[in-house]
Design an enzyme around this catalytic site. Sequence first.
Site, PDB file in Angstrom:
ATOM      1  N   HIS A 181      -6.531   2.871   0.895  1.00 51.07           N
ATOM      2  CA  HIS A 181      -6.131   3.140   2.287  1.00 51.07           C
ATOM      3  C   HIS A 181      -6.955   4.356   2.675  1.00 51.07           C
ATOM      4  O   HIS A 181      -6.862   5.408   2.009  1.00 51.07           O
ATOM      5  CB  HIS A 181      -4.624   3.431   2.352  1.00 51.07           C
ATOM      6  CG  HIS A 181      -4.078   3.724   3.724  1.00 51.07           C
ATOM      7  ND1 HIS A 181      -3.028   3.025   4.276  1.00 51.07           N
ATOM      8  CD2 HIS A 181      -4.428   4.649   4.655  1.00 51.07           C
ATOM      9  CE1 HIS A 181      -2.739   3.515   5.481  1.00 51.07           C
ATOM     10  NE2 HIS A 181      -3.586   4.515   5.732  1.00 51.07           N
ATOM     11  N   HIS A 228      -3.469   0.639   8.541  1.00 49.28           N
ATOM     12  CA  HIS A 228      -4.103   0.382   7.245  1.00 49.28           C
ATOM     13  C   HIS A 228      -5.564  -0.041   7.406  1.00 49.28           C
ATOM     14  O   HIS A 228      -5.852  -1.084   8.013  1.00 49.28           O
ATOM     15  CB  HIS A 228      -3.347  -0.707   6.476  1.00 49.28           C
ATOM     16  CG  HIS A 228      -3.929  -0.950   5.122  1.00 49.28           C
ATOM     17  ND1 HIS A 228      -3.608  -0.178   4.028  1.00 49.28           N
ATOM     18  CD2 HIS A 228      -4.846  -1.843   4.688  1.00 49.28           C
ATOM     19  CE1 HIS A 228      -4.298  -0.589   2.979  1.00 49.28           C
ATOM     20  NE2 HIS A 228      -5.066  -1.613   3.351  1.00 49.28           N
ATOM     21  N   HIS A 283      -8.587   7.618   3.448  1.00 52.48           N
ATOM     22  CA  HIS A 283      -8.010   8.968   3.440  1.00 52.48           C
ATOM     23  C   HIS A 283      -9.101  10.012   3.322  1.00 52.48           C
ATOM     24  O   HIS A 283     -10.113   9.797   2.649  1.00 52.48           O
ATOM     25  CB  HIS A 283      -6.977   9.134   2.322  1.00 52.48           C
ATOM     26  CG  HIS A 283      -7.457   8.772   0.954  1.00 52.48           C
ATOM     27  ND1 HIS A 283      -7.542   7.467   0.527  1.00 52.48           N
ATOM     28  CD2 HIS A 283      -7.903   9.529  -0.073  1.00 52.48           C
ATOM     29  CE1 HIS A 283      -7.993   7.439  -0.712  1.00 52.48           C
ATOM     30  NE2 HIS A 283      -8.238   8.681  -1.107  1.00 52.48           N
ATOM     31  N   CYS A 336       0.544   3.326   3.166  1.00 56.42           N
ATOM     32  CA  CYS A 336       1.287   2.733   4.288  1.00 56.42           C
ATOM     33  C   CYS A 336       2.760   3.103   4.197  1.00 56.42           C
ATOM     34  O   CYS A 336       3.406   3.378   5.215  1.00 56.42           O
ATOM     35  CB  CYS A 336       1.123   1.216   4.300  1.00 56.42           C
ATOM     36  SG  CYS A 336      -0.449   0.640   4.954  1.00 56.42           S
ATOM     37  N   HIS A 373      -9.894  13.703   1.996  1.00 59.26           N
ATOM     38  CA  HIS A 373      -9.466  14.838   1.182  1.00 59.26           C
ATOM     39  C   HIS A 373      -9.894  16.111   1.903  1.00 59.26           C
ATOM     40  O   HIS A 373     -11.053  16.225   2.330  1.00 59.26           O
ATOM     41  CB  HIS A 373     -10.149  14.819  -0.192  1.00 59.26           C
ATOM     42  CG  HIS A 373      -9.779  13.671  -1.075  1.00 59.26           C
ATOM     43  ND1 HIS A 373      -8.916  13.786  -2.141  1.00 59.26           N
ATOM     44  CD2 HIS A 373     -10.175  12.371  -1.054  1.00 59.26           C
ATOM     45  CE1 HIS A 373      -8.797  12.622  -2.750  1.00 59.26           C
ATOM     46  NE2 HIS A 373      -9.552  11.737  -2.117  1.00 59.26           N
ATOM     47  N   ASP A 401      -1.916  16.370  -1.783  1.00 63.52           N
ATOM     48  CA  ASP A 401      -2.257  15.465  -2.876  1.00 63.52           C
ATOM     49  C   ASP A 401      -1.373  15.779  -4.088  1.00 63.52           C
ATOM     50  O   ASP A 401      -1.137  16.940  -4.413  1.00 63.52           O
ATOM     51  CB  ASP A 401      -3.747  15.642  -3.234  1.00 63.52           C
ATOM     52  CG  ASP A 401      -4.270  14.522  -4.092  1.00 63.52           C
ATOM     53  OD1 ASP A 401      -5.148  13.784  -3.622  1.00 63.52           O
ATOM     54  OD2 ASP A 401      -3.810  14.382  -5.260  1.00 63.52           O
ATOM     55  N   CYS A 419       0.836  -1.202   0.000  1.00 63.07           N
ATOM     56  CA  CYS A 419       0.000   0.000   0.000  1.00 63.07           C
ATOM     57  C   CYS A 419       0.870   1.251   0.000  1.00 63.07           C
ATOM     58  O   CYS A 419       1.711   1.434   0.888  1.00 63.07           O
ATOM     59  CB  CYS A 419      -0.910  -0.012   1.231  1.00 63.07           C
ATOM     60  SG  CYS A 419      -1.773   1.543   1.502  1.00 63.07           S
TER      61      CYS A 419
HETATM   62  P1  DGP Z   1      -9.063   8.714  -4.149  1.00 67.55           P
HETATM   63  O1  DGP Z   1      -9.536   8.789  -5.571  1.00 67.55           O
HETATM   64  O2  DGP Z   1     -10.088   9.288  -3.182  1.00 67.55           O
HETATM   65  O3  DGP Z   1      -8.612   7.329  -3.801  1.00 67.55           O
HETATM   66  O4  DGP Z   1      -7.813   9.699  -4.071  1.00 67.55           O
HETATM   67  C1  DGP Z   1      -6.489   9.301  -4.052  1.00 67.55           C
HETATM   68  C2  DGP Z   1      -5.655  10.534  -4.174  1.00 67.55           C
HETATM   69  O5  DGP Z   1      -4.336  10.225  -3.817  1.00 67.55           O
HETATM   70  C3  DGP Z   1      -5.573  11.133  -5.581  1.00 67.55           C
HETATM   71  O6  DGP Z   1      -6.113  12.454  -5.550  1.00 67.55           O
HETATM   72  C4  DGP Z   1      -4.108  11.153  -5.934  1.00 67.55           C
HETATM   73  C5  DGP Z   1      -3.438  10.957  -4.598  1.00 67.55           C
HETATM   74  N1  DGP Z   1      -2.225  10.173  -4.614  1.00 67.55           N
HETATM   75  C6  DGP Z   1      -2.079   8.905  -5.085  1.00 67.55           C
HETATM   76  N2  DGP Z   1      -0.822   8.474  -4.888  1.00 67.55           N
HETATM   77  C7  DGP Z   1      -0.152   9.477  -4.259  1.00 67.55           C
HETATM   78  C8  DGP Z   1       1.173   9.632  -3.785  1.00 67.55           C
HETATM   79  O7  DGP Z   1       2.032   8.735  -3.908  1.00 67.55           O
HETATM   80  N3  DGP Z   1       1.488  10.811  -3.208  1.00 67.55           N
HETATM   81  C9  DGP Z   1       0.580  11.824  -3.067  1.00 67.55           C
HETATM   82  N4  DGP Z   1       0.977  12.944  -2.465  1.00 67.55           N
HETATM   83  N5  DGP Z   1      -0.688  11.716  -3.495  1.00 67.55           N
HETATM   84  C10 DGP Z   1      -1.050  10.558  -4.083  1.00 67.55           C
END
Ligand code: DGP
Length: 129
Positions: free
Chosen positions: A98, A48, A100, A9, A102, A32, A6
Amino acid sequence: MHDENCIFCKIATGEIPVEAVYENENVIAFDDMEPLMPVHTLLIPKGHYSDIGDNVPEDVLGKLFGAVRKVAEAKGLTERGYRILINTGDDASQSVRHLHVHILGGGHMPRPNDQDWGSSATNADKFYD
Ligand code: DGP
């Protein structure tokens, strides 16, 4: 509670370094990488859980939501406001499995309405066929 495959994680453990917007022993917040607003920060529990429905203990939820205000303060959002969003599962297009939150702000966000939802709105009166 750790999933070695993950990506969040790996961020939580420091294996993938990020600039933390806010961090304590239970949660970490970071920007993000695909921001939708001038401020777009993700807040995650360090443990997780694949999503909000993954039997997340109430104390973990309390620590997660309790940190929202800390992130808003760190990002200067408390005066004008912000939106929190938790995508959950396929219908919500959750891409990282995982849990999260926003945290979006830094500009005006209209309320979602039929127009904003575009073609999805045509299905708003149906549950599933
Ligand atoms: P969701 O669609 O709700 O699962 O949003 C996942 C968000 O995570 C998406 O807006 C892009 C962000 N994201 C994915 N991988 C990474 C990462 O490695 N680093 C950062 N900072 N953001 C990430």
